[in-house]
Design a protein around this motif. Sequence first.
Motif, mmCIF file in Angstrom:
data_model
loop_
_atom_site.group_PDB
_atom_site.id
_atom_site.type_symbol
_atom_site.label_atom_id
_atom_site.label_comp_id
_atom_site.label_asym_id
_atom_site.label_seq_id
_atom_site.Cartn_x
_atom_site.Cartn_y
_atom_site.Cartn_z
ATOM 1 N N THR A 114 108.213 76.535 41.433
ATOM 2 C CA THR A 114 108.674 75.276 40.855
ATOM 3 C C THR A 114 109.995 75.436 40.120
ATOM 4 O O THR A 114 110.834 74.536 40.150
ATOM 5 C CB THR A 114 107.625 74.676 39.901
ATOM 6 O OG1 THR A 114 107.312 75.620 38.876
ATOM 7 C CG2 THR A 114 106.379 74.264 40.654
ATOM 8 N N LYS A 115 110.199 76.578 39.488
ATOM 9 C CA LYS A 115 111.461 76.803 38.786
ATOM 10 C C LYS A 115 112.636 76.800 39.749
ATOM 11 O O LYS A 115 113.623 76.099 39.540
ATOM 12 C CB LYS A 115 111.429 78.124 38.023
ATOM 13 C CG LYS A 115 112.713 78.410 37.261
ATOM 14 C CD LYS A 115 112.699 79.803 36.688
ATOM 15 C CE LYS A 115 113.999 80.160 36.032
ATOM 16 N NZ LYS A 115 115.179 79.947 36.864
ATOM 17 N N SER A 116 112.516 77.566 40.833
ATOM 18 C CA SER A 116 113.634 77.716 41.750
ATOM 19 C C SER A 116 113.830 76.522 42.677
ATOM 20 O O SER A 116 114.949 76.020 42.822
ATOM 21 C CB SER A 116 113.444 78.969 42.606
ATOM 22 O OG SER A 116 113.406 80.112 41.800
ATOM 23 N N TYR A 117 112.746 76.089 43.306
ATOM 24 C CA TYR A 117 112.884 75.090 44.360
ATOM 25 C C TYR A 117 112.737 73.655 43.885
ATOM 26 O O TYR A 117 113.399 72.762 44.402
ATOM 27 C CB TYR A 117 111.872 75.364 45.480
ATOM 28 C CG TYR A 117 112.086 76.700 46.138
ATOM 29 C CD1 TYR A 117 113.238 76.956 46.872
ATOM 30 C CD2 TYR A 117 111.150 77.715 46.015
ATOM 31 C CE1 TYR A 117 113.449 78.180 47.463
ATOM 32 C CE2 TYR A 117 111.347 78.941 46.604
ATOM 33 C CZ TYR A 117 112.493 79.171 47.326
ATOM 34 O OH TYR A 117 112.703 80.390 47.910
ATOM 35 N N ILE A 127 101.645 82.495 38.448
ATOM 36 C CA ILE A 127 102.928 83.187 38.611
ATOM 37 C C ILE A 127 103.685 82.632 39.813
ATOM 38 O O ILE A 127 104.889 82.378 39.750
ATOM 39 C CB ILE A 127 102.703 84.708 38.732
ATOM 40 C CG1 ILE A 127 102.180 85.264 37.412
ATOM 41 C CG2 ILE A 127 103.994 85.420 39.137
ATOM 42 C CD1 ILE A 127 101.756 86.711 37.472
ATOM 43 N N GLY A 128 102.978 82.429 40.915
ATOM 44 C CA GLY A 128 103.619 81.868 42.101
ATOM 45 C C GLY A 128 104.147 80.469 41.864
ATOM 46 O O GLY A 128 105.265 80.134 42.274
ATOM 47 N N MET A 140 118.098 70.551 37.605
ATOM 48 C CA MET A 140 118.024 70.815 36.168
ATOM 49 C C MET A 140 118.745 72.106 35.820
ATOM 50 O O MET A 140 118.968 72.964 36.673
ATOM 51 C CB MET A 140 116.563 70.930 35.713
ATOM 52 C CG MET A 140 115.784 69.670 35.775
ATOM 53 S SD MET A 140 114.123 69.968 35.145
ATOM 54 C CE MET A 140 113.525 68.319 35.058
ATOM 55 N N SER A 141 119.064 72.244 34.554
ATOM 56 C CA SER A 141 119.694 73.479 34.096
ATOM 57 C C SER A 141 118.667 74.607 34.097
ATOM 58 O O SER A 141 117.456 74.376 34.161
ATOM 59 C CB SER A 141 120.266 73.291 32.691
ATOM 60 O OG SER A 141 119.225 73.161 31.750
ATOM 61 N N ASN A 142 119.170 75.825 33.997
ATOM 62 C CA ASN A 142 118.303 77.002 33.996
ATOM 63 C C ASN A 142 117.333 76.963 32.821
ATOM 64 O O ASN A 142 116.160 77.297 32.952
ATOM 65 C CB ASN A 142 119.170 78.260 33.952
ATOM 66 C CG ASN A 142 118.381 79.514 34.260
ATOM 67 O OD1 ASN A 142 117.320 79.459 34.856
ATOM 68 N ND2 ASN A 142 118.916 80.647 33.851
ATOM 69 N N ARG A 143 117.828 76.533 31.672
ATOM 70 C CA ARG A 143 116.998 76.502 30.459
ATOM 71 C C ARG A 143 115.881 75.456 30.570
ATOM 72 O O ARG A 143 114.746 75.717 30.189
ATOM 73 C CB ARG A 143 117.892 76.214 29.261
ATOM 74 C CG ARG A 143 117.180 76.302 27.961
ATOM 75 C CD ARG A 143 118.134 76.151 26.820
ATOM 76 N NE ARG A 143 117.427 76.245 25.565
ATOM 77 C CZ ARG A 143 118.020 76.191 24.406
ATOM 78 N NH1 ARG A 143 119.321 76.044 24.337
ATOM 79 N NH2 ARG A 143 117.316 76.287 23.307
ATOM 80 N N ASP A 144 116.203 74.289 31.077
ATOM 81 C CA ASP A 144 115.184 73.247 31.229
ATOM 82 C C ASP A 144 114.152 73.618 32.288
ATOM 83 O O ASP A 144 112.965 73.315 32.144
ATOM 84 C CB ASP A 144 115.830 71.912 31.602
ATOM 85 C CG ASP A 144 116.578 71.282 30.443
ATOM 86 O OD1 ASP A 144 116.304 71.657 29.281
ATOM 87 O OD2 ASP A 144 117.445 70.415 30.706
ATOM 88 N N TYR A 152 109.833 73.528 32.023
ATOM 89 C CA TYR A 152 108.943 72.733 32.869
ATOM 90 C C TYR A 152 108.121 73.596 33.823
ATOM 91 O O TYR A 152 106.968 73.277 34.121
ATOM 92 C CB TYR A 152 109.737 71.675 33.630
ATOM 93 C CG TYR A 152 110.286 70.612 32.705
ATOM 94 C CD1 TYR A 152 109.431 69.765 32.015
ATOM 95 C CD2 TYR A 152 111.655 70.479 32.491
ATOM 96 C CE1 TYR A 152 109.912 68.805 31.146
ATOM 97 C CE2 TYR A 152 112.155 69.522 31.635
ATOM 98 C CZ TYR A 152 111.276 68.684 30.969
ATOM 99 O OH TYR A 152 111.756 67.741 30.103
ATOM 100 N N ALA A 153 108.689 74.691 34.291
ATOM 101 C CA ALA A 153 107.926 75.602 35.145
ATOM 102 C C ALA A 153 106.800 76.262 34.357
ATOM 103 O O ALA A 153 105.711 76.502 34.894
ATOM 104 C CB ALA A 153 108.847 76.654 35.753
#
Length: 101
Positions: free
Chosen positions: A48-51, A42-43, A59-63, A67-68
């Motif tokens: 990885t999604k945000s930073y 979860i962490g 990257m876009s929000n969807r991509d 990947y996260a």
Amino acid sequence: MESLDKRAPNAVQPPDLRNESSLASTLKTLLFFTALMITVPIGLYFTTKSYVFEGAFGMSNRDSYFYAAIVAVVAVHVVFALFLYVAWNEGSRQWREGKQD
């Protein structure tokens, strides 16, 4: 007449302290890896999604979701592999100690 040094078959035996410490060690290991299994994926997902994916790679929000999620799944597999390694070594260590008795 029965001798005093023989125990009755139904007598309560004192607990085996080695067995209790083995159980406590196993429980601690299980709880530790349970906490890792919850917190690490979860962490890593949100970090990885945000930073990494949105922040550093732009990257876009969807991509970044995609990947996260891959990073989180890989983290689950790594934690599970570590648990199996520790459990296997703990079991073989306990088996060797029991074999020496």
